[in-house]
Motif scaffolding. Structure first.
Motif, PDB file in Angstrom:
ATOM      1  N   UNK B 204       0.815  -1.226   0.000  1.00  0.00           N
ATOM      2  CA  UNK B 204       0.000   0.000   0.000  1.00  0.00           C
ATOM      3  C   UNK B 204       0.846   1.274   0.000  1.00  0.00           C
ATOM      4  N   UNK B 208       8.277   3.718  -5.953  1.00  0.00           N
ATOM      5  CA  UNK B 208       9.560   3.419  -6.597  1.00  0.00           C
ATOM      6  C   UNK B 208      10.551   4.523  -6.266  1.00  0.00           C
ATOM      7  N   UNK B 212       7.031   6.783  -8.277  1.00  0.00           N
ATOM      8  CA  UNK B 212       5.759   6.216  -8.737  1.00  0.00           C
ATOM      9  C   UNK B 212       5.128   5.378  -7.629  1.00  0.00           C
ATOM     10  N   UNK B 213       3.800   5.420  -7.543  1.00  0.00           N
ATOM     11  CA  UNK B 213       3.080   4.633  -6.550  1.00  0.00           C
ATOM     12  C   UNK B 213       2.893   3.223  -7.097  1.00  0.00           C
ATOM     13  N   UNK B 214       3.423   2.247  -6.376  1.00  0.00           N
ATOM     14  CA  UNK B 214       3.440   0.871  -6.875  1.00  0.00           C
ATOM     15  C   UNK B 214       2.021   0.357  -7.160  1.00  0.00           C
ATOM     16  N   UNK B 215       1.073   0.662  -6.264  1.00  0.00           N
ATOM     17  CA  UNK B 215      -0.287   0.128  -6.436  1.00  0.00           C
ATOM     18  C   UNK B 215      -1.001   0.680  -7.666  1.00  0.00           C
ATOM     19  N   UNK B 216      -0.494   1.779  -8.247  1.00  0.00           N
ATOM     20  CA  UNK B 216      -1.104   2.283  -9.481  1.00  0.00           C
ATOM     21  C   UNK B 216      -0.961   1.285 -10.623  1.00  0.00           C
ATOM     22  N   UNK B 217      -0.048   0.339 -10.474  1.00  0.00           N
ATOM     23  CA  UNK B 217       0.206  -0.640 -11.542  1.00  0.00           C
ATOM     24  C   UNK B 217      -0.463  -1.982 -11.280  1.00  0.00           C
ATOM     25  N   UNK B 218      -1.312  -2.037 -10.269  1.00  0.00           N
ATOM     26  CA  UNK B 218      -2.035  -3.279  -9.978  1.00  0.00           C
ATOM     27  C   UNK B 218      -3.011  -3.569 -11.108  1.00  0.00           C
ATOM     28  N   UNK B 220      -5.437  -6.975 -13.114  1.00  0.00           N
ATOM     29  CA  UNK B 220      -6.494  -7.891 -12.677  1.00  0.00           C
ATOM     30  C   UNK B 220      -5.982  -8.990 -11.735  1.00  0.00           C
ATOM     31  N   UNK B 222      -3.584  -8.866  -9.384  1.00  0.00           N
ATOM     32  CA  UNK B 222      -3.504  -8.328  -8.024  1.00  0.00           C
ATOM     33  C   UNK B 222      -4.901  -8.061  -7.469  1.00  0.00           C
ATOM     34  N   UNK B 223      -5.771  -7.526  -8.316  1.00  0.00           N
ATOM     35  CA  UNK B 223      -7.106  -7.165  -7.834  1.00  0.00           C
ATOM     36  C   UNK B 223      -7.902  -8.402  -7.417  1.00  0.00           C
TER      37      UNK B 223
END
Lengths: 291, 291
Positions: B204, B208, B212-218, B220, B222-223
């Motif tokens: 959460x 990087x 960059x926010x790692x969770x922005x790249x989650x 399907x 991960x979801x």
């Protein structure tokens, strides 16, 4: 849309390679697509479904005359395949891939392709546990991210063409360093896959004392959490090995987070446990549903 | 279908309690449903949507005259609530619950209800990350398992009535010892929830090096894997604490399976890794999709 490439050779006509072929042809971005792969049966499916214009079983025949070569095979197979393609490759042909690990793969491809043309590493974030040409869909990339990882020596014109191709099939293109990509994907994709495989592995053979099979009681929560453990083992073997360092870091972070929850449970710390769970729940709710 | 109960009191008119109320009324299994809960707003929703016939904010008023009392509240709240209900309970009233942990909860309820009537522990395997009366659905239990955990002292007639109620709303009813239930659920439900919360918790706050926010790249994968981490923290706090011993065993098994994969990755053992992943993938594919 304008024609970007005369002839695209796609090695690995599966979910990703096949969907790119379908989408690029439909959008008029490429004039012709040549499919190549190890499985004659899968190539037949691809040809029959109109995913590709023709198929070639020899990698040299596949790339002859192509101005774009797409490697959509397991990341561990990319370098050797590029090596076999090189003698027949057309001068100036762009080489790209769609793999989930970039730094090591792109470096290996650049070494093998330097006498031929540019290499542009790419990764559309559009996976699924489905596989094979039969799973290809022209709309697979619509609205999905596609990450390009140019290096210091990648010609900007080649990056621009690849950006146009991915945007032309509906993707949102973003550029970043390969190492940044690999750190991110280790956390949002490679770690969850390993965790899902381990969840199933830990449970698959379990029976209760009175002989009931534990997995018979799996409901929607377990099924969702482990859906990606149905993915092809060969792909994820290669990804885990190719991104082992970043994955080890992600595993350490995950283990620490899980151990923190375990300690709160073991200590009977209801308030601390609820706070930790609620923090995670809020972060997950903010992500919304499927993408 | 025949009438099974004159008046059903449901404490906790959320996804499970509300769906049982809706389904039982529609099937004509109960004549009247009284809803009780802490949230006046949620009770208003339940009344407005026709999930219950009337609502009572006092637990004693809620159970007065009821021949069935259903506790559909977090497992940690069940015993205290039964204690508050007991003085006003009708003689012979059946007490049941729908919690995901049975042994400790049922024992606690039996101690408190012994002067009133029978206790039948129950657990429909039909959860979701949704909550509240607005999430109630009359078909929630169709085709789902419902596990009943009678003890040595539970009257068979009370078990039969509860079996008829759950079968009447479409569930497949099965009886087993509470301890067996808790061992199974620790593995197919409680462990995956803790793992999903830990996956989100570990990721959460991650960014990087270039921000960059790692969770922005989650995507399907991960979801799906973390969908259940959006579940109510209060419920899962209670479940983890109430089933701590079985959960610790499940966590140890999971950790061993994950460490085995880690060692194969760290050792670069491609053949061993592929075999372990393929074993899990085959087991997962055999489970199929959603249930």
């Amino acid at each position: 849309m304008p024609l970007l490439f005369e002839r695209m050779a796609v090695a690995g006509v599966g979910l990703i390679g096949g969907s790119l072929a379908l989408a690029a042809r439909r959008a008029g971005l490429v004039r012709e697509v040549v499919g190549h792969g190890r499985s004659a049966a899968n190539l037949d499916v691809a040809l029959g479904a109109g995913v590709v214009d023709r198929v070639e079983v020899d990698p040299g025949d596949a790339v002859a005359g192509a101005d774009l070569v797409v490697l959509a095979v397991p990341v561990g197979a990319c370098a050797a395949l590029a090596e076999r393609m090189r003698p027949r490759a057309r001068a100036g042909a762009v080489l790209t891939d769609v793999g989930s690990v970039k730094a090591g793969v792109v470096a290996a491809l650049e070494r093998r392709w330097q006498a031929v043309g540019p290499v542009v590493g790419g990764h559309p974030l559009a996976g699924s546990e489905a596989s094979g040409a039969g799973a290809a869909r022209a709309d697979l990339f619509t609205g999905r991210r596609c990450i390009l990882t140019p290096t210091a020596t990648t010609p900007p014109a080649a990056v621009a063409r690849m950006r146009a191709l991915w945007e032309g099939v509906g993707a949102r293109v973003e550029e970043m360093a390969a190492e940044v990509h690999d750190d991110i994907l280790a956390r949002v994709s490679h770690l969850p896959h390993l965790v899902a495989y381990a969840l199933v592995g830990a449970t698959a053979g379990a029976r209760t004392e009175d002989g009931r099979r534990v997995l018979d009681y799996a409901a929607s929560g377990f099924l969702d959490t482990t859906r990606i453990a149905a993915s092809r083992a060969e792909l994820w073997r290669d990804i885990a090995l190719a991104n082992a360092t970043a994955l080890a870091g992600a595993l350490a972070e995950f283990r620490a987070a899980l151990e923190r929850l375990e300690h709160l449970v073991a200590g009977g710390d209801g308030a601390g446990l609820e706070e930790a769970l609620e923090d995670a729940a809020a972060a997950r709710r903010a992500l919304g549903g499927r993408r």
